[in-house]
Design an enzyme around this catalytic site. Structure first.
Site: not given
Ligand code: FPP
Length: 244
Positions: A17, A66
């Protein structure tokens, strides 16, 4: 760092991330952050699997959620995966690392699936560490998909209801891996975002502020030093320690 005398985890998970924020802070487009992130992944996975004694590394590179990102970003990532897996194949083969994938194939496109299948096939007999890419992965979908496979085997009389327990269920997940011992999420977010929910039930968590492109060997060493201080009791009590 000398890992030989340390208490190290067997299976490490990394939630990748902060690529986007790293890029923004460097005045670049998000895609540039993903590119540098993918280069870092190559370096750090080599370090973890070849220099520390850790046997299994699972990396969360694309969640089922995503797909909600812009078409431009999703297309960029799919293209990056295709290119990188082609490149990684030779490298991981040389390093004796077995590459596997966790996640749903649908709706990944043919190009990506082809490179995923090639690298899997090419490295399938390797014995020097396992690198598990969680791609189009979701912890909830994994449990649902495993349940459907259990139902199918029950229907086909391959198993009976009495066989179904936690151990057997674990074998029906995308990959038959040991539990995660140590779970790292970079970038200072304190969430697991649907990552390996079944496998992380007793994982130790670590949330460094560092964005993934900067998560280097030194940062990983710091993480492991923190892991060595954790007291893992798995729901029990360490009586020896309590009475001392
Ligand atoms: C998180 O950063 C990263 C992703 C959504 C996945 C991308 C991962 C890579 C490019 C590394 C792996 C590459 C390969 C080739 C396997 P973010 O976009 O969520 O960052 P942000 O939270 O700062 O926006």
């Amino acid at each position: 760092m000398d890992y030989s005398k340390m208490k190290i985890p067997h299976h490490v998970g990394i939630i990748v991330d902060g690529n986007g924020r790293w890029a923004e802070e460097h005045g670049k487009k998000r895609s540039y952050g993903h590119k540098i992130g993918s280069e870092n992944l190559e370096k750090i996975s080599h370090y973890i699997l070849k220099k520390t004694g850790i046997k299994v590394l699972s990396v969360y590179v694309f969640s089922t959620e995503n797909f909600k990102r812009s078409k431009e970003e999703v297309d960029y990532l799919m293209d990056l995966f295709t290119k990188k897996f082609k490149r990684y194949a030779k490298r991981y083969q040389k390093e004796n690392i077995k590459v596997i994938f966790s996640g749903r194939r649908n709706p990944l496109d043919e190009e990506v699936l082809k490179t995923m299948d090639e690298i899997t096939e090419m490295t399938k007999n390797n014995t020097g560490g396992i690198l598990n890419f969680c791609l189009n992965y979701g912890g909830h979908s994994e449990i649902v998909d495993a349940t459907l496979k259990v139902f199918k085997d029950l229907r086909e009389n391959k198993i009976i209801e009495d066989d179904v327990n936690e151990e057997l269920f674990g074998h029906y997940l995308y990959q038959d891996l040991p539990p995660i011992d140590f779970l790292i999420r970079t970038s200072g977010e304190y969430r697991i975002s649907n990552f390996m929910l079944w496998q992380s039930s007793y994982a130790e968590f670590y949330f460094p502020k560092t964005y993934f492109p900067d998560f280097n060997e030194e940062e990983f060493d710091k993480a492991i030093l923190e892991y060595t201080t954790r007291d893992r009791r798995f729901g029990g009590i360490d009586y020896e320690k309590k009475n001392s």
